[in-house]
Design an enzyme around this catalytic site. Structure first.
Site, PDB file in Angstrom:
ATOM      1  N   LYS A  80      25.876 114.656  19.173  1.00 38.48           N
ATOM      2  CA  LYS A  80      25.621 116.239  18.060  1.00 38.48           C
ATOM      3  C   LYS A  80      26.293 117.405  18.073  1.00 38.48           C
ATOM      4  O   LYS A  80      26.107 117.936  19.559  1.00 38.48           O
ATOM      5  CB  LYS A  80      24.599 115.448  17.152  1.00 38.48           C
ATOM      6  CG  LYS A  80      25.061 115.615  15.544  1.00 38.48           C
ATOM      7  CD  LYS A  80      25.513 114.379  14.889  1.00 38.48           C
ATOM      8  CE  LYS A  80      25.959 114.828  13.873  1.00 38.48           C
ATOM      9  NZ  LYS A  80      25.672 113.256  12.960  1.00 38.48           N
ATOM     10  N   GLY A 180      22.202 108.041  -6.851  1.00 39.74           N
ATOM     11  CA  GLY A 180      23.464 108.754  -6.035  1.00 39.74           C
ATOM     12  C   GLY A 180      24.578 107.562  -6.193  1.00 39.74           C
ATOM     13  O   GLY A 180      24.776 106.790  -5.222  1.00 39.74           O
ATOM     14  N   VAL A 181      25.945 108.241  -7.016  1.00 41.47           N
ATOM     15  CA  VAL A 181      26.754 107.353  -6.928  1.00 41.47           C
ATOM     16  C   VAL A 181      28.421 107.873  -6.736  1.00 41.47           C
ATOM     17  O   VAL A 181      29.603 107.930  -7.076  1.00 41.47           O
ATOM     18  CB  VAL A 181      27.586 106.596  -8.525  1.00 41.47           C
ATOM     19  CG1 VAL A 181      25.979 104.946  -8.695  1.00 41.47           C
ATOM     20  CG2 VAL A 181      26.638 107.555  -9.735  1.00 41.47           C
ATOM     21  N   GLY A 182      27.937 108.820  -5.478  1.00 41.34           N
ATOM     22  CA  GLY A 182      29.261 109.073  -4.514  1.00 41.34           C
ATOM     23  C   GLY A 182      29.909 108.250  -3.497  1.00 41.34           C
ATOM     24  O   GLY A 182      29.922 107.371  -4.152  1.00 41.34           O
ATOM     25  N   ASN A 183      30.888 108.963  -2.724  1.00 40.39           N
ATOM     26  CA  ASN A 183      31.487 107.673  -1.853  1.00 40.39           C
ATOM     27  C   ASN A 183      30.727 106.310  -1.503  1.00 40.39           C
ATOM     28  O   ASN A 183      31.097 105.876  -1.780  1.00 40.39           O
ATOM     29  CB  ASN A 183      31.557 108.430  -0.677  1.00 40.39           C
ATOM     30  CG  ASN A 183      32.452 109.552  -0.912  1.00 40.39           C
ATOM     31  OD1 ASN A 183      33.699 109.279  -1.063  1.00 40.39           O
ATOM     32  ND2 ASN A 183      32.202 110.836   0.201  1.00 40.39           N
ATOM     33  N   VAL A 184      28.866 106.131  -1.290  1.00 46.26           N
ATOM     34  CA  VAL A 184      29.217 105.536  -0.658  1.00 46.26           C
ATOM     35  C   VAL A 184      28.040 104.460  -1.736  1.00 46.26           C
ATOM     36  O   VAL A 184      28.786 103.031  -2.031  1.00 46.26           O
ATOM     37  CB  VAL A 184      27.529 105.803   0.379  1.00 46.26           C
ATOM     38  CG1 VAL A 184      26.885 104.249   0.465  1.00 46.26           C
ATOM     39  CG2 VAL A 184      28.105 106.329   1.432  1.00 46.26           C
TER      40      VAL A 184
HETATM   41  P1  NAD Z   1      28.175 112.143  -1.681  1.00 44.45           P
HETATM   42  O1  NAD Z   1      28.114 113.935  -1.523  1.00 44.45           O
HETATM   43  O2  NAD Z   1      29.614 111.347  -2.040  1.00 44.45           O
HETATM   44  O3  NAD Z   1      27.351 111.600  -2.662  1.00 44.45           O
HETATM   45  C1  NAD Z   1      25.630 111.557  -3.099  1.00 44.45           C
HETATM   46  C2  NAD Z   1      26.105 111.429  -4.815  1.00 44.45           C
HETATM   47  O4  NAD Z   1      24.502 111.623  -4.413  1.00 44.45           O
HETATM   48  C3  NAD Z   1      26.168 112.793  -5.109  1.00 44.45           C
HETATM   49  O5  NAD Z   1      27.403 112.116  -6.454  1.00 44.45           O
HETATM   50  C4  NAD Z   1      25.942 113.756  -5.810  1.00 44.45           C
HETATM   51  O6  NAD Z   1      25.864 113.937  -7.065  1.00 44.45           O
HETATM   52  C5  NAD Z   1      24.252 112.444  -5.957  1.00 44.45           C
HETATM   53  N1  NAD Z   1      22.998 112.891  -5.774  1.00 44.45           N
HETATM   54  C6  NAD Z   1      22.693 114.253  -4.383  1.00 44.45           C
HETATM   55  N2  NAD Z   1      21.565 114.285  -5.150  1.00 44.45           N
HETATM   56  C7  NAD Z   1      20.855 113.765  -6.352  1.00 44.45           C
HETATM   57  C8  NAD Z   1      19.582 113.491  -6.838  1.00 44.45           C
HETATM   58  N3  NAD Z   1      18.902 114.278  -6.820  1.00 44.45           N
HETATM   59  N4  NAD Z   1      19.687 112.584  -7.681  1.00 44.45           N
HETATM   60  C9  NAD Z   1      20.869 110.731  -7.976  1.00 44.45           C
HETATM   61  N5  NAD Z   1      22.195 111.536  -7.467  1.00 44.45           N
HETATM   62  C10 NAD Z   1      22.263 112.628  -6.342  1.00 44.45           C
HETATM   63  O7  NAD Z   1      28.218 111.472  -0.312  1.00 44.45           O
HETATM   64  P2  NAD Z   1      27.758 110.367   0.738  1.00 44.45           P
HETATM   65  O8  NAD Z   1      29.062 110.151   1.228  1.00 44.45           O
HETATM   66  O9  NAD Z   1      28.078 108.822  -0.770  1.00 44.45           O
HETATM   67  O10 NAD Z   1      26.418 110.174   1.460  1.00 44.45           O
HETATM   68  C11 NAD Z   1      25.596 109.200   1.010  1.00 44.45           C
HETATM   69  C12 NAD Z   1      24.424 109.592   1.923  1.00 44.45           C
HETATM   70  O11 NAD Z   1      24.813 108.252   2.691  1.00 44.45           O
HETATM   71  C13 NAD Z   1      23.918 111.089   2.331  1.00 44.45           C
HETATM   72  O12 NAD Z   1      22.384 110.734   2.591  1.00 44.45           O
HETATM   73  C14 NAD Z   1      24.833 110.173   3.922  1.00 44.45           C
HETATM   74  O13 NAD Z   1      24.685 111.479   4.920  1.00 44.45           O
HETATM   75  C15 NAD Z   1      24.111 109.394   4.098  1.00 44.45           C
HETATM   76  N6  NAD Z   1      25.968 108.107   4.712  1.00 44.45           N
HETATM   77  C16 NAD Z   1      27.223 108.408   4.461  1.00 44.45           C
HETATM   78  C17 NAD Z   1      27.641 107.534   5.255  1.00 44.45           C
HETATM   79  C18 NAD Z   1      29.444 107.606   4.530  1.00 44.45           C
HETATM   80  O14 NAD Z   1      30.025 106.966   4.956  1.00 44.45           O
HETATM   81  N7  NAD Z   1      29.738 108.799   3.832  1.00 44.45           N
HETATM   82  C19 NAD Z   1      27.439 107.079   6.747  1.00 44.45           C
HETATM   83  C20 NAD Z   1      26.276 106.844   6.797  1.00 44.45           C
HETATM   84  C21 NAD Z   1      25.446 107.894   5.709  1.00 44.45           C
END
Ligand code: NAD
Length: 370
Positions: A80, A180-184
Site C-alpha cells: 500500500k 450506503g447506496v454509493g458505487n457498491v
Molecule cells: P461510495 O462513496 O460510492 O459510497 C458510499 C455511500 O455510503 C455514499 O452514498 C455515502 O453517502 C454513504 N454513507 C456514508 N456514511 C453513511 C452512513 N452513516 N449511513 C449510510 N450511508 C452512508 O463508496 P463505494 O465505492 O461504494 O465503497 C463503499 C465501501 O466499500 C467503502 O467502505 C469502500 O472502502 C468499500 N469497498 C469499495 C470497493 C469498490 O470497488 N468501490 C472495493 C472494496 C471495498
C-alpha cells in the site's frame, strides 16, 4: 516511532519514502509480503496529522492487502502507499507523474491502484510514467471501474451465506438491508432486487436515496435507524467500524454480508456476532471482486474472466464457514487462517529447488565467462 521495530512486529519486507519538494510529494510505500507475487494495493492521499500517523496507516493497510490477496487465491502480495497531502488542494499532474517515476525504481515489486483520495485522473497521470499501476481506463486497455465487480462479489457472498443459513442459495423473498447506496451498495441493491429480494436502503445522502428509489422498487429507512431493521441480511456498504459496541446488539438479522472495508471495530465484535447466532462474511473476502478485476490487468484483462473469478467468492466463503466450524473460531479468524495457510504452503513450495531458478541460471552464465 521506532520504524524497524514497527516493521518487525508484523514482518513487513520493505518501507520506501519518496519526496520531491518542487512538486510537493511526500509518499511512503509499504511492501508487507511478496511470497505470492508483486505487492499490490492502492495509493491513499490524506492530510495526515503527522508522519507517524501516515506510517501506521500504510503499515496496517499493506498487511491487510496480503491477507486479502491470499484469501482471494490471487498470486499477489500485499502493499500500500500513502501520499501525505490534501486531495482537495495538493494534487497536480506533475505530482502524480513524479510519483509514477519513483514507482519505476521499485521495478514492479509494488503495483499501485486508486484508493481514497486518489481517482482515475491521478491514475492516468501515474500511467504516463509507469507501467506499475492498475485500474486504468478501459479505453487504455485497463479494467475500468471496479465497483460492479465488488458488488457482484458481495452478491455471490450473500448467496453463500444464504446457503449456509437457510440450506439453499437464492435471495428470493429475503429481506436485505443495504447501508450506503454509493458505487457498491447501489449496484448491489440492483442485483438483489433483480433476484427477487425485498431491499431496504439507507444513506446519509438524501439525493442518492431518491435516485435509487426512482430506479428500483425499494424501501428506505433513516441512517440512524438502519441497525434495528428486522431482516435476513444486513449489508454494510458505507463505512468502516459499523460493527461495534453500540450496533452489534441492535442487529435483527441472521447474516452480515456487505462490501465495506474494516467493518469490525475490534476483533471481539466478530465473537459477539457469533454468540448472537449471526453469520458474518469477512469483509476482505466478500469485497475482493474489485481486486480480482484489477489483478486481471496484469494477465491481460477480460471482463468475462473477471466475472468468473468474482463468482469464486461464493466458494471462498464456503471454505471459511467450514474452517470456522472445524476449528470453532469466528469466520473472521477463519479467513485469517485460510490466508496464512496459503502463504505457508506457497512459501514451502517455492523453497523446493528448481533447476531453472533465475539465480542458478545467472551463476551458470557467470561460470561460462571464466
Ligand atoms: P461510495 O462513496 O460510492 O459510497 C458510499 C455511500 O455510503 C455514499 O452514498 C455515502 O453517502 C454513504 N454513507 C456514508 N456514511 C453513511 C452512513 N452513516 N449511513 C449510510 N450511508 C452512508 O463508496 P463505494 O465505492 O461504494 O465503497 C463503499 C465501501 O466499500 C467503502 O467502505 C469502500 O472502502 C468499500 N469497498 C469499495 C470497493 C469498490 O470497488 N468501490 C472495493 C472494496 C471495498
Amino acid at each position: 516511532m521506532n520504524i524497524l521495530a514497527a516493521m518487525e512486529e508484523f514482518d513487513h519486507e520493505e518501507l520506501i519514502f519518496f519526496q520531491d519538494k518542487d512538486v510537493g510529494l511526500k509518499a511512503i510505500v509499504a511492501i508487507h509480503n511478496t511470497v505470492l507475487g508483486p505487492a499490490l494495493g492502492g495509493t491513499r492521499m490524506r492530510p495526515y496529522a503527522s508522519e507517524e500517523e501516515a506510517l501506521k496507516d500504510v503499515l496496517r493497510l499493506s498487511r491487510g492487502m496480503t491477507y486479502k490477496a491470499a484469501a482471494a487465491g490471487l498470486n499477489l502480495g500485499g502493499g500500500k502507499a500513502v501520499i501525505i497531502g490534501d486531495p482537495k488542494k495538493d494534487k497536480s499532474q506533475t505530482l502524480f507523474s513524479v510519483y509514477g517515476k519513483f514507482l519505476n525504481t521499485l521495478g514492479g515489486r509494488y503495483i499501485t491502484a486508486e484508493d481514497s483520495g486518489t481517482d482515475v485522473n491521478d491514475i492516468e497521470y501515474m500511467f504516463t510514467e509507469t507501467d506499475y499501476v492498475v485500474g486504468i481506463e478501459t479505453s487504455h486497455g485497463g479494467s475500468g471501474d471496479p465497483s460492479p465487480f465488488t458488488a457482484l462479489g458481495v452478491f455471490q457472498g450473500i448467496q453463500a451465506c444464504c446457503s449456509r443459513v437457510y440450506g439453499k442459495d437464492g435471495v428470493r423473498g429475503k429481506t436485505v438491508v443495504v447501508q450506503g447506496v454509493g458505487n457498491v451498495g447501489g449496484k448491489l441493491a440492483r442485483l438483489l432486487v433483480g433476484a427477487g429480494a425485498k431491499v431496504v436502503i439507507s444513506d446519509v445522502d438524501a439525493g442518492r436515496v431518491e435516485q435509487v428509489k426512482r430506479d428500483l422498487s425499494v424501501e428506505a429507512v433513516p441512517a440512524d435507524q438502519v441497525f434495528g431493521v428486522a431482516c435476513d441480511i444486513f449489508a454494510p456498504c458505507a463505512l468502516g467500524s459499523v460493527l461495534n459496541d453500540a450496533t452489534v446488539n441492535q442487529l435483527q438479522c441472521k447474516i452480515v454480508a456487505g462490501g465495506a472495508n474494516n467493518q469490525l471495530e475490534r476483533p471481539e465484535h466478530a465473537e459477539q456476532l457469533r454468540q448472537r447466532g449471526i453469520i458474518y462474511a469477512p469483509d476482505y473476502v466478500i469485497n475482493a471482486g474489485g481486486l480480482m478485476n484489477v489483478y486481471l490487468e496484469l494477465e491481460g484483462y477480460s471482463r468475462e474472466r473477471a466475472e468468473r473469478m468474482t463468482r469464486g467468492i461464493y466458494y471462498n466463503l464456503m471454505q471459511i464457514f467450514q474452517l470456522s466450524d472445524q476449528m470453532k473460531i469466528t469466520t473472521a479468524a477463519a479467513a485469517d487462517r485460510l490466508a496464512e495457510q496459503r502463504l505457508e504452503k506457497i512459501s514451502r513450495a517455492s523453497a523446493i529447488f528448481m533447476p531453472h531458478k533465475k539465480d542458478i541460471v545467472e551463476k551458470m552464465r557467470l561460470r561460462r565467462r571464466h
